[in-house]
Every structure is written in structure tokens, then in C-alpha cells.
Design an enzyme around this catalytic site. Structure first.
Site, PDB file in Angstrom:
ATOM      1  N   ASP A 129      43.366  32.605  55.548  1.00  0.00           N
ATOM      2  CA  ASP A 129      42.507  33.348  56.463  1.00  0.00           C
ATOM      3  C   ASP A 129      41.207  33.671  55.724  1.00  0.00           C
ATOM      4  O   ASP A 129      41.259  34.235  54.615  1.00  0.00           O
ATOM      5  CB  ASP A 129      43.245  34.640  56.861  1.00  0.00           C
ATOM      6  CG  ASP A 129      42.447  35.493  57.822  1.00  0.00           C
ATOM      7  OD1 ASP A 129      41.218  35.276  57.943  1.00  0.00           O
ATOM      8  OD2 ASP A 129      43.045  36.390  58.435  1.00  0.00           O
ATOM      9  N   GLU A 170      33.647  32.884  26.574  1.00  0.00           N
ATOM     10  CA  GLU A 170      35.009  32.375  26.413  1.00  0.00           C
ATOM     11  C   GLU A 170      35.082  30.947  26.925  1.00  0.00           C
ATOM     12  O   GLU A 170      36.158  30.392  27.093  1.00  0.00           O
ATOM     13  CB  GLU A 170      36.017  33.274  27.123  1.00  0.00           C
ATOM     14  CG  GLU A 170      35.741  33.503  28.587  1.00  0.00           C
ATOM     15  CD  GLU A 170      36.725  34.464  29.209  1.00  0.00           C
ATOM     16  OE1 GLU A 170      37.894  34.093  29.324  1.00  0.00           O
ATOM     17  OE2 GLU A 170      36.310  35.584  29.560  1.00  0.00           O
ATOM     18  N   CYS A 200      36.529  38.588  28.674  1.00  0.00           N
ATOM     19  CA  CYS A 200      35.341  39.103  29.366  1.00  0.00           C
ATOM     20  C   CYS A 200      34.698  40.284  28.647  1.00  0.00           C
ATOM     21  O   CYS A 200      33.730  40.868  29.144  1.00  0.00           O
ATOM     22  CB  CYS A 200      35.698  39.492  30.791  1.00  0.00           C
ATOM     23  SG  CYS A 200      36.290  38.108  31.736  1.00  0.00           S
ATOM     24  N   THR A 216      38.363  33.095  42.637  1.00  0.00           N
ATOM     25  CA  THR A 216      37.749  34.044  41.688  1.00  0.00           C
ATOM     26  C   THR A 216      37.017  33.299  40.562  1.00  0.00           C
ATOM     27  O   THR A 216      36.811  33.840  39.483  1.00  0.00           O
ATOM     28  CB  THR A 216      38.789  35.035  41.110  1.00  0.00           C
ATOM     29  OG1 THR A 216      39.744  34.317  40.314  1.00  0.00           O
ATOM     30  CG2 THR A 216      39.530  35.773  42.205  1.00  0.00           C
ATOM     31  N   HIS A 255      33.665  45.664  34.939  1.00  0.00           N
ATOM     32  CA  HIS A 255      33.832  44.214  34.875  1.00  0.00           C
ATOM     33  C   HIS A 255      34.354  43.790  36.246  1.00  0.00           C
ATOM     34  O   HIS A 255      35.323  44.379  36.753  1.00  0.00           O
ATOM     35  CB  HIS A 255      34.842  43.838  33.779  1.00  0.00           C
ATOM     36  CG  HIS A 255      35.310  42.422  33.924  1.00  0.00           C
ATOM     37  ND1 HIS A 255      34.416  41.368  33.983  1.00  0.00           N
ATOM     38  CD2 HIS A 255      36.544  41.882  34.083  1.00  0.00           C
ATOM     39  CE1 HIS A 255      35.093  40.254  34.149  1.00  0.00           C
ATOM     40  NE2 HIS A 255      36.394  40.530  34.218  1.00  0.00           N
ATOM     41  N   LYS A 283      39.260  48.796  43.881  1.00  0.00           N
ATOM     42  CA  LYS A 283      40.526  49.350  43.375  1.00  0.00           C
ATOM     43  C   LYS A 283      40.249  50.339  42.238  1.00  0.00           C
ATOM     44  O   LYS A 283      40.877  51.385  42.151  1.00  0.00           O
ATOM     45  CB  LYS A 283      41.434  48.227  42.851  1.00  0.00           C
ATOM     46  CG  LYS A 283      42.044  47.340  43.934  1.00  0.00           C
ATOM     47  CD  LYS A 283      42.794  46.204  43.245  1.00  0.00           C
ATOM     48  CE  LYS A 283      43.167  45.084  44.180  1.00  0.00           C
ATOM     49  NZ  LYS A 283      44.481  45.168  44.751  1.00  0.00           N
ATOM     50  N   ASN A 325      33.018  35.257  39.447  1.00  0.00           N
ATOM     51  CA  ASN A 325      33.276  35.764  38.100  1.00  0.00           C
ATOM     52  C   ASN A 325      32.454  34.961  37.093  1.00  0.00           C
ATOM     53  O   ASN A 325      32.557  33.739  37.034  1.00  0.00           O
ATOM     54  CB  ASN A 325      34.777  35.659  37.768  1.00  0.00           C
ATOM     55  CG  ASN A 325      35.169  36.496  36.546  1.00  0.00           C
ATOM     56  OD1 ASN A 325      34.316  37.101  35.900  1.00  0.00           O
ATOM     57  ND2 ASN A 325      36.457  36.546  36.248  1.00  0.00           N
TER      58      ASN A 325
HETATM   59  P1  HMG Z   1      46.653  35.936  45.609  1.00  0.00           P
HETATM   60  O1  HMG Z   1      48.088  36.045  45.308  1.00  0.00           O
HETATM   61  O2  HMG Z   1      46.174  34.659  46.181  1.00  0.00           O
HETATM   62  O3  HMG Z   1      46.139  37.030  46.622  1.00  0.00           O
HETATM   63  O4  HMG Z   1      45.866  36.245  44.244  1.00  0.00           O
HETATM   64  P2  HMG Z   1      46.911  38.220  47.360  1.00  0.00           P
HETATM   65  O5  HMG Z   1      47.950  37.684  48.234  1.00  0.00           O
HETATM   66  O6  HMG Z   1      47.287  39.292  46.364  1.00  0.00           O
HETATM   67  O7  HMG Z   1      45.711  38.725  48.240  1.00  0.00           O
HETATM   68  C1  HMG Z   1      44.562  39.238  47.648  1.00  0.00           C
HETATM   69  C2  HMG Z   1      44.144  40.459  48.448  1.00  0.00           C
HETATM   70  O8  HMG Z   1      43.728  39.996  49.740  1.00  0.00           O
HETATM   71  C3  HMG Z   1      45.260  41.465  48.705  1.00  0.00           C
HETATM   72  O9  HMG Z   1      44.657  42.744  48.670  1.00  0.00           O
HETATM   73  C4  HMG Z   1      45.683  41.146  50.135  1.00  0.00           C
HETATM   74  O10 HMG Z   1      46.271  42.253  50.820  1.00  0.00           O
HETATM   75  C5  HMG Z   1      44.352  40.776  50.755  1.00  0.00           C
HETATM   76  P3  HMG Z   1      45.172  43.871  47.625  1.00  0.00           P
HETATM   77  O11 HMG Z   1      46.597  44.082  47.919  1.00  0.00           O
HETATM   78  O12 HMG Z   1      44.980  43.260  46.234  1.00  0.00           O
HETATM   79  O13 HMG Z   1      44.282  45.040  47.869  1.00  0.00           O
HETATM   80  N1  HMG Z   1      44.437  39.942  51.952  1.00  0.00           N
HETATM   81  C6  HMG Z   1      43.659  40.133  53.025  1.00  0.00           C
HETATM   82  N2  HMG Z   1      42.707  41.049  53.308  1.00  0.00           N
HETATM   83  C7  HMG Z   1      42.066  40.965  54.515  1.00  0.00           C
HETATM   84  N3  HMG Z   1      42.376  40.019  55.465  1.00  0.00           N
HETATM   85  C8  HMG Z   1      43.328  39.115  55.218  1.00  0.00           C
HETATM   86  C9  HMG Z   1      44.009  39.132  53.970  1.00  0.00           C
HETATM   87  N4  HMG Z   1      44.989  38.367  53.409  1.00  0.00           N
HETATM   88  C10 HMG Z   1      45.235  38.882  52.167  1.00  0.00           C
HETATM   89  N5  HMG Z   1      43.622  38.203  56.153  1.00  0.00           N
HETATM   90  C11 HMG Z   1      44.419  37.131  42.589  1.00  0.00           C
HETATM   91  C12 HMG Z   1      44.746  37.072  44.069  1.00  0.00           C
HETATM   92  C13 HMG Z   1      43.200  37.996  42.351  1.00  0.00           C
HETATM   93  C14 HMG Z   1      45.609  37.721  41.817  1.00  0.00           C
HETATM   94  C15 HMG Z   1      44.139  35.672  42.089  1.00  0.00           C
HETATM   95  O14 HMG Z   1      42.970  35.195  42.713  1.00  0.00           O
HETATM   96  C16 HMG Z   1      43.970  35.570  40.580  1.00  0.00           C
HETATM   97  O15 HMG Z   1      44.958  35.395  39.865  1.00  0.00           O
HETATM   98  N6  HMG Z   1      42.721  35.628  40.058  1.00  0.00           N
HETATM   99  C17 HMG Z   1      42.435  35.501  38.622  1.00  0.00           C
HETATM  100  C18 HMG Z   1      42.874  36.707  37.809  1.00  0.00           C
HETATM  101  C19 HMG Z   1      41.975  37.903  37.951  1.00  0.00           C
HETATM  102  O16 HMG Z   1      40.848  37.811  38.411  1.00  0.00           O
HETATM  103  N7  HMG Z   1      42.476  39.083  37.513  1.00  0.00           N
HETATM  104  C20 HMG Z   1      41.695  40.290  37.554  1.00  0.00           C
HETATM  105  C21 HMG Z   1      42.028  41.286  36.452  1.00  0.00           C
HETATM  106  S1  HMG Z   1      41.985  40.505  34.840  1.00  0.00           S
HETATM  107  C22 HMG Z   1      40.284  40.412  34.473  1.00  0.00           C
HETATM  108  O17 HMG Z   1      39.490  40.993  35.114  1.00  0.00           O
HETATM  109  C23 HMG Z   1      39.896  39.534  33.323  1.00  0.00           C
HETATM  110  C24 HMG Z   1      39.335  38.176  33.710  1.00  0.00           C
HETATM  111  O18 HMG Z   1      38.016  38.291  34.193  1.00  0.00           O
HETATM  112  C25 HMG Z   1      39.388  37.247  32.501  1.00  0.00           C
HETATM  113  C26 HMG Z   1      38.824  37.700  31.173  1.00  0.00           C
HETATM  114  O19 HMG Z   1      38.909  38.829  30.734  1.00  0.00           O
HETATM  115  O20 HMG Z   1      38.334  36.806  30.509  1.00  0.00           O
HETATM  116  C27 HMG Z   1      40.151  37.496  34.788  1.00  0.00           C
END
Ligand code: HMG
Length: 393
Positions: free
Chosen positions: A29, A79, A111, A152, A233, A242, A278
Site C-alpha cells: 500500500d 560507511e 551513521c 529506506t 539521525h 517515534k 537515508n
Molecule cells: P517492514 O517490516 O517492511 O515495515 O520494515 P512494517 O510492517 O513494520 O511497517 C512500517 C510501518 O508502516 C509500521 O508503522 C506500520 O504500521 C506502517 P510503525 O508500527 O513502525 O509505527 N504501515 C502503514 N501505515 C500507513 N498506511 C499503511 C501502512 N502499512 C504499514 N497502509 C523497517 C520497516 C523500517 C524495519 C525496514 O524498512 C528496515 O529494516 N529498514 C532498515 C533499518 C532501519 O532503518 N532501522 C532504523 C533504526 S537503525 C538506524 O537508524 C541506523 C541505520 O541508519 C544504519 C547505520 O547506523 O548505519 C539504519
């Protein structure tokens, strides 16, 4: 002595993919990407750009001949390095025509790299107040096509000039940091895409914010009202929502004017990140630029809180004070034009660009005719990346 950010700019390649269209291609969606993750457009980086050219393009927007004389250190946080030995800082210093009496090095901690660089720069200026440090943060975020992390991704660079008596923001001395050995996101040697435990990483990010914000509050005695706004970040912009709701504003009434004011300022802080994605180590500084260039009700003397996070993991909370006339030192028109004039590419084209990124030392010539940037990567010859500087426009 005041030390901090004298100038700040960012650069991202001139293409993007629309997140609603990407969602439809991935049988999701569109609102999951637009609202649930909080991303509207994702930067697409052509093979003619890498972290070196992205950073050089960002820095060239702010460096003057006078700065060139005073810069004696270039620190490059990344990185997605392009070499296991030589630092990207040397390539950028050379492309920018900086003098040779320089300390140049690359720094890595996910990051958090640019924040480590910023803090190191602050220490250097404290010892050498007549010098300036160029801090660069550039990354191209890759999780892989059709992965959970795909929406992301992103790519771009931030350049910060650190000096005494800075024009934009003076860093305060107190800071709170926290490290723990956590496997939430990493990229083993030889892999071009990150390995990530997505939901876990988001929880660690929030736990470390809670820990460092609490520590910082205990050290400084600051209350919420001592801050005008917060930047985080931003791996994706829902993460900052959040952070605001679950940590910074958790004891406040969501209906209150105060709550709304902080959330409105967060909207300004995430505007550019929503359009770029990102950029890993530059992300929090992209958000700072976004806040300063889009919030209409900030003024000199106000305090901005910063939360830097790097997977693996480290979190740091610190703060800075907006300086008189800071608005005159922003690059608002330039940044807004950069984002407005990007070209949309289809999902199929984005996938081709994703696969075309230069990830090896294989001999090649790169088509640079479609890339109007000042600094481009034109190929790889005898295992050496060939960078090109076009004459200034
Ligand atoms: P996912 O499993 O595809 O998504 O992964 P989801 O099912 O958790 O859905 C995401 C959100 O969308 C949820 O909201 C859903 O409810 C919502 P939340 O519960 O989180 O508030 N949702 C909707 N909202 C509106 N309408 C809809 C709908 N459907 C669902 N129809 C995830 C998402 C971010 C986990 C994935 O993309 C991922 O693994 N990303 C990479 C990791 C990441 O960014 N982590 C962040 C913290 S770590 C960090 O910041 C360091 C980093 O930058 C690296 C570094 O330090 O070098 C990553």
C-alpha cells in the site's frame, strides 16, 4: 570560545524514484511508504557519482578561497567507503584544491561517523582557534532490491565547516554518549548491501535515545522548554516521529500547544529527508539543514537538541545554540533548487541504476553526459577511480 558549525550544505544526485510508485511495484500500500515509513521520494545515484563526488559537490557549495587558507583538517565520515586503505578525504581535498598542509582521514562507525568527526573537529579548533575543519558525511544506502530495507535507501552528502565564532550554530560542551555491542545492522567485508534486523534496530535506536537523553538531562538540568527543536539521525522520517512521541514528548499531552509546536518543528526537520532517504552518516545533519531552512519561527539564541545514532551501536545526545544572523549563512535557495530540479526515474530505471553502481575495481568508462554535477566519476582505470572536475558554472 564558541566553536561550531560555520557553514553547512548538502548534495544529492539529480534523480529520484517516487515512493508511491515503488510501493505499488512491490505490492505494498503506498501509504505504508508515505506515512508508515514517512518517505516520499528516494534519491537515485548514477554510476557517475560515488561518496567522493557527492561530498566534493556538497563542499564546493560552501568553501571560499579564505576557507581554503584556514582549513587544516578534513574528516570524512562514511560507511560506504570506496577503498579499504586510502581515505576518501584525500580525494575530496584534492578535488577541492585544498592546500597540502592538511590532516586527512576517514572515520567509520555506521551513521555516527560524521558526529565523531564533528566532536573531533571541535577539539581541534579548541587547540587551534585560527583553523577550520571540513567535516564530510557521505553515503549511498543499499539494502537490496525487494528487501524490507529497500524503501529506506537513499544517497547524498553533507559538508560542515567547523570554526571558532561560527555563523550558524555553537556547540555546547556537555554531551552524553552510550555504546553497547549490538548486532542490529552491519555490513561484513565483501558485501555491498547491509545486513539488518530492522525492527530490532529501531528499538535499539529508541533505547539509546532514552539512555542518552536521560544522561544529558541529568548532566545539564535542561528541561524540554530549554530546547526550541530536536534533530535526530533519520534512517526514515517516521523514526523521528517515534523519537519525539516515545521519548522526548512522552510525558506531555499530545493535544497541548507545546506538543504541537515541537511536532511542527519536527515537520520542518524531516522535509528534506523525506525527499532524499537515508544518507546514513549525513542524515542528522541533513535534518538540521532542513530544520533551519524550513522552520519559520526559530530565532538566534535558541537551543537545538541533537540525537546521533550509529548501529552496532552508539548513541550521542548533545546540543547547540543558534547564532545571530544564522539565516544569512544558509544555502536555502541552492538546496531547494537542487531538490526541485531533480528528474523522476521509473522503478525499472532505478533498478538499473542500483545494479550499475561502481562497486569493484573493474576497468570501465562511465557515461557522464547525463550528469551535470561539478564533480563526477568518469571511470576506473588500472584499478584507480577517475574523478573529473568540471569548470565552475
Ligand atoms: P517492514 O517490516 O517492511 O515495515 O520494515 P512494517 O510492517 O513494520 O511497517 C512500517 C510501518 O508502516 C509500521 O508503522 C506500520 O504500521 C506502517 P510503525 O508500527 O513502525 O509505527 N504501515 C502503514 N501505515 C500507513 N498506511 C499503511 C501502512 N502499512 C504499514 N497502509 C523497517 C520497516 C523500517 C524495519 C525496514 O524498512 C528496515 O529494516 N529498514 C532498515 C533499518 C532501519 O532503518 N532501522 C532504523 C533504526 S537503525 C538506524 O537508524 C541506523 C541505520 O541508519 C544504519 C547505520 O547506523 O548505519 C539504519
Amino acid at each position: 570560545m564558541k566553536i561550531g558549525i560555520d557553514k553547512a550544505s548538502f548534495y544529492t544526485a539529480d534523480m529520484y524514484v517516487d515512493m508511491a510508485k515503488l510501493a505499488l511495484e512491490r505490492n505494498e500500500d503506498p501509504n505504508k511508504y508515505l506515512i508508515g515509513i514517512g518517505q516520499h521520494k528516494m534519491a537515485v545515484t548514477p554510476p557517475s557519482q560515488d561518496i567522493v563526488t557527492l561530498a566534493a559537490n556538497a563542499a564546493a557549495q560552501i568553501i571560499t578561497p579564505e576557507d581554503r587558507e584556514q582549513i587544516d583538517m578534513v574528516i570524512f565520515g562514511t560507511e560506504s567507503g570506496i577503498d579499504n586503505s586510502k581515505s576518501a578525504a584525500i580525494y575530496v581535498a584534492s578535488l577541492l584544491g585544498l592546500k597540502n598542509n592538511l590532516r586527512t582521514f576517514e572515520i567509520k562507525q555506521a551513521c555516527y561517523g560524521a558526529t565523531a568527526a564533528l566532536q573531533m573537529a571541535k577539539g581541534h579548533i579548541a587547540l587551534h582557534p585560527d583553523k577550520k575543519v571540513l567535516v564530510l558525511g557521505a553515503d549511498i544506502a543499499r539494502y537490496g532490491l525487494r528487501t524490507k530495507g529497500e524503501p529506506t535507501q537513499g544517497g547524498g552528502a553533507v559538508a560542515l565547516l567547523i570554526s571558532q565564532n561560527p555563523h550558524i550554530l555553537a556547540l555546547e560542551d556537555e554531551t552524553a554518549y552510550y555504546t553497547e555491542d549490538v548486532m542490529d545492522f552491519w555490513r561484513p567485508i565483501g558485501r555491498n548491501e547491509a545486513v539488518v534486523d530492522g525492527k530490532f534496530s529501531a528499538n535499539v535506536y529508541l533505547d539509546f535515545l532514552q539512555e542518552t537523553y536521560q544522561q544529558y538531562t541529568a548532566k545539564t538540568g535542561y528541561q524540554l522548554s530549554d530546547y526550541a527543536a530536536f534533530v535526530f539521525h533519520l534512517p526514515f522520517t517516521k523514526m523521528g516521529i517515534k523519537a519525539m512521541r516515545q521519548v522526548i514528548l512522552k510525558d506531555y499531552d499530545p493535544e497541548s500547544q507545546l506538543y504541537q509546536t515541537y511536532m511542527e518543528r519536527y515537520e520542518a526537520a524531516r522535509k528534506y529527508n523525506m525527499l532524499v532517504g537515508n544518507i546514513y552518516t549525513g542524515s542528522m545533519y541533513l535534518s538540521l539543514i532542513s530544520l533551519l531552512e524550513n522552520a519559520t519561527d526559530l530565532r538566534a539564541g535558541q537551543r537545538i537538541g541533537f540525537y546521533s545514532y550509529g548501529s552496532g551501536a552508539i548513541g550521542e545526545f548533545f546540543a547547540g545554540i543558534l547564532q545571530p544572523g544564522y539565516q544569512n549563512y544558509l544555502q536555502t535557495d541552492l538546496h531547494q533548487a537542487l531538490l526541485a530540479h531533480r528528474q523522476e526515474v521509473s522503478v525499472a530505471e532505478y533498478e538499473e541504476y542500483f545494479d550499475a553502481m561502481v562497486l569493484s575495481d573493474e576497468e570501465r568508462t562511465i557515461d557522464i553526459t547525463k550528469d551535470a554535477a561539478q564533480f563526477v566519476l568518469s571511470g576506473v582505470h588500472e584499478q584507480k577511480r577517475q574523478y573529473l572536475k568540471r569548470t565552475e558554472k
